[in-house]
Scaffold this motif. Structure first.
Motif, PDB file in Angstrom:
ATOM      1  N   GLU A   1      -5.955  10.347   0.283  1.00 28.59           N
ATOM      2  CA  GLU A   1      -7.102   9.400   0.437  1.00 28.59           C
ATOM      3  C   GLU A   1      -6.876   7.926   0.115  1.00 28.59           C
ATOM      4  O   GLU A   1      -7.806   7.108   0.186  1.00 28.59           O
ATOM      5  N   ARG A   2      -5.824   7.638  -0.429  1.00 33.08           N
ATOM      6  CA  ARG A   2      -5.441   6.101  -0.959  1.00 33.08           C
ATOM      7  C   ARG A   2      -4.362   5.855   0.130  1.00 33.08           C
ATOM      8  O   ARG A   2      -3.674   4.772  -0.701  1.00 33.08           O
ATOM      9  N   LEU A   3      -4.014   5.972   1.172  1.00 30.44           N
ATOM     10  CA  LEU A   3      -2.963   5.341   2.088  1.00 30.44           C
ATOM     11  C   LEU A   3      -3.062   3.820   2.052  1.00 30.44           C
ATOM     12  O   LEU A   3      -2.011   3.186   2.304  1.00 30.44           O
ATOM     13  N   THR A   4      -4.342   3.154   2.001  1.00 26.84           N
ATOM     14  CA  THR A   4      -4.526   1.986   2.093  1.00 26.84           C
ATOM     15  C   THR A   4      -4.700   1.329   1.022  1.00 26.84           C
ATOM     16  O   THR A   4      -4.888  -0.075   0.845  1.00 26.84           O
ATOM     17  N   THR A   5      -4.335   1.919  -0.202  1.00 27.98           N
ATOM     18  CA  THR A   5      -4.383   1.263  -1.431  1.00 27.98           C
ATOM     19  C   THR A   5      -3.129   0.862  -2.218  1.00 27.98           C
ATOM     20  O   THR A   5      -2.192   1.295  -1.966  1.00 27.98           O
ATOM     21  N   PRO A   6      -3.169  -0.490  -2.440  1.00 29.68           N
ATOM     22  CA  PRO A   6      -2.142  -1.118  -3.389  1.00 29.68           C
ATOM     23  C   PRO A   6      -1.457  -0.075  -4.324  1.00 29.68           C
ATOM     24  O   PRO A   6      -2.258   0.531  -5.074  1.00 29.68           O
TER      25      PRO A   6
ATOM     26  N   THR B   1       0.820  -1.126  -0.136  1.00 28.17           N
ATOM     27  CA  THR B   1       0.048  -0.023   0.051  1.00 28.17           C
ATOM     28  C   THR B   1       0.980   1.189  -0.054  1.00 28.17           C
ATOM     29  O   THR B   1       2.028   1.435   0.141  1.00 28.17           O
ATOM     30  N   VAL B   2       0.236   2.344  -0.174  1.00 27.25           N
ATOM     31  CA  VAL B   2       1.001   3.724  -0.051  1.00 27.25           C
ATOM     32  C   VAL B   2       1.769   3.744   1.162  1.00 27.25           C
ATOM     33  O   VAL B   2       2.729   4.192   1.180  1.00 27.25           O
ATOM     34  N   ALA B   3       0.963   3.519   2.085  1.00 25.09           N
ATOM     35  CA  ALA B   3       1.629   3.806   3.586  1.00 25.09           C
ATOM     36  C   ALA B   3       2.921   2.691   3.772  1.00 25.09           C
ATOM     37  O   ALA B   3       3.804   3.011   4.378  1.00 25.09           O
TER      38      ALA B   3
ATOM     39  N   ALA C   1      11.602  -6.446  12.646  1.00 26.99           N
ATOM     40  CA  ALA C   1      11.130  -5.732  13.794  1.00 26.99           C
ATOM     41  C   ALA C   1       9.480  -5.462  13.556  1.00 26.99           C
ATOM     42  O   ALA C   1       9.216  -5.484  12.402  1.00 26.99           O
ATOM     43  N   PRO C   2       8.726  -5.130  14.446  1.00 31.90           N
ATOM     44  CA  PRO C   2       7.295  -4.640  14.463  1.00 31.90           C
ATOM     45  C   PRO C   2       7.061  -3.599  13.534  1.00 31.90           C
ATOM     46  O   PRO C   2       8.073  -2.681  13.644  1.00 31.90           O
ATOM     47  N   ARG C   3       6.330  -3.627  12.736  1.00 28.60           N
ATOM     48  CA  ARG C   3       6.189  -2.373  11.612  1.00 28.60           C
ATOM     49  C   ARG C   3       5.911  -1.158  12.437  1.00 28.60           C
ATOM     50  O   ARG C   3       6.044   0.080  11.982  1.00 28.60           O
ATOM     51  N   HIS C   4       4.683  -1.214  13.057  1.00 28.48           N
ATOM     52  CA  HIS C   4       4.253   0.045  13.919  1.00 28.48           C
ATOM     53  C   HIS C   4       3.481   1.059  12.840  1.00 28.48           C
ATOM     54  O   HIS C   4       3.864   2.297  13.038  1.00 28.48           O
ATOM     55  N   LEU C   5       2.899   0.260  11.760  1.00 33.39           N
ATOM     56  CA  LEU C   5       2.377   1.127  10.912  1.00 33.39           C
ATOM     57  C   LEU C   5       1.393   2.523  11.376  1.00 33.39           C
ATOM     58  O   LEU C   5       1.584   3.452  10.717  1.00 33.39           O
ATOM     59  N   ASN C   6       0.515   1.997  12.014  1.00 30.20           N
ATOM     60  CA  ASN C   6      -0.617   2.703  12.544  1.00 30.20           C
ATOM     61  C   ASN C   6      -0.152   4.025  13.125  1.00 30.20           C
ATOM     62  O   ASN C   6      -0.886   5.090  12.754  1.00 30.20           O
ATOM     63  N   GLN C   7       0.970   4.046  13.686  1.00 29.20           N
ATOM     64  CA  GLN C   7       1.307   5.071  14.625  1.00 29.20           C
ATOM     65  C   GLN C   7       1.910   6.195  13.310  1.00 29.20           C
ATOM     66  O   GLN C   7       2.129   7.345  13.845  1.00 29.20           O
ATOM     67  N   HIS C   8       2.217   5.573  12.306  1.00 25.94           N
ATOM     68  CA  HIS C   8       2.590   6.593  11.108  1.00 25.94           C
ATOM     69  C   HIS C   8       1.561   7.320  10.201  1.00 25.94           C
ATOM     70  O   HIS C   8       2.007   8.124   9.388  1.00 25.94           O
ATOM     71  N   MET C   9       0.335   6.785  10.403  1.00 24.69           N
ATOM     72  CA  MET C   9      -0.915   7.127   9.506  1.00 24.69           C
ATOM     73  C   MET C   9      -1.036   8.728   9.265  1.00 24.69           C
ATOM     74  O   MET C   9      -1.182   9.329   8.195  1.00 24.69           O
ATOM     75  N   ALA C  10      -1.121   9.246  10.603  1.00 26.04           N
ATOM     76  CA  ALA C  10      -1.419  10.633  10.658  1.00 26.04           C
ATOM     77  C   ALA C  10      -0.296  11.468   9.644  1.00 26.04           C
ATOM     78  O   ALA C  10      -0.563  12.593   9.103  1.00 26.04           O
TER      79      ALA C  10
END
Length: 257
Positions: free
Chosen positions: A144-149, A102-104, A120-129
């Protein structure tokens, strides 16, 4: 007086060495790049523009001369080692991103550029903002497409993502290799505006190859022309501001005579 951030001294780069097809692509090329320079690069096909980038990035090894980063030679450093200080965006939007991520996830990967990789753990959610704010600045709906491949993005969105990934960690040197050339005129100008804004905001040191004379004139503090493996024109400051397309056209005509 501070040292230049990057210097190419009497650089000679060849391909097909020791064969009948041997070619010398860079011919005793000299270039001094100061911190904060935004250099636009012009030249006809085969002049040596991409060879210059490949030489700086370590894709091609030099045959003689030297390349210095803040006064220290990096001529023998590998392409991988140079990612510690250098980022590059290519003409093809597909080259700078992982299509199934995904974009993120691509942006998270870019936060590790130049570092030793380990599990290591990704901790992706803490970077979303942070990623949402960053992509909002591109003005093309990427936020608007952070979770889009990434493979499902438009070419302009994918190239904007490649640019953000290349600049996320503020590289010492940013190479833009005709990064808007594959886009339609409107999308190209939108990305070019966003590119200029981010380069200025982060005070990045950037070299940008372009075939658009108007972009070469409008953007950056310095313009160079490469011809036959050498830098034949180097103008900056007020002199660059006074340049016109007609003057550049006449310069290219002079080279061809």
């Amino acid at each position: 007086m501070t040292k230049p951030i990057l210097e190419l001294r009497h650089v000679v780069t060849k391909v097909n060495r020791n064969t009948p097809e041997e070619l010398t692509l860079l011919k005793d090329l000299n270039l001094t790049i100061n911190e904060g320079d935004f250099i636009t690069i012009l030249g006809s096909n085969g002049a040596g523009k991409s060879t210059l980038f490949n030489t700086i990035a370590g894709n091609l090894t030099i045959d003689s001369g030297d390349i210095l980063l803040r006064g220290e030679s990096i001529a023998n450093e590998s392409e991988e080692r140079r990612t510690r200080f250098l980022s590059r965006v290519f003409q093809d939007p597909k080259l700078g991103t992982a299509p199934r991520m995904t974009v993120a996830e691509n942006l998270l990967l870019a936060t590790k550029r130049g570092e030793h990789r380990h599990l290591a753990p990704r901790h992706l959610n803490q970077h979303m903002a942070e990623f949402k704010e960053m992509t909002s600045g591109m003005g093309n709906g990427l936020n608007e497409r952070l979770t889009t491949p990434t493979g499902s993005l438009s070419g302009g969105q994918r190239q904007a993502l490649s640019f953000l990934m290349a600049t996320l960690k503020k590289p010492d040197i940013l190479l833009l290799d005709e990064h808007t050339a594959a886009l339609d005129p409107k999308t190209s100008q939108e990305l070019m505006t966003a590119t200029n804004d981010r380069i200025i905001a982060q005070n990045l040191t950037c070299l940008m190859i372009t075939h658009h004379l108007d972009d070469a004139l409008k953007y950056g503090n310095r313009l160079i022309v490469i011809s036959d493996g050498k830098i034949t024109y180097d103008v900056s400051g007020e002199e660059k501001q006074q340049l016109t397309q007609e003057k550049l056209y006449s310069f290219f005509s002079d080279l061809q005579e």
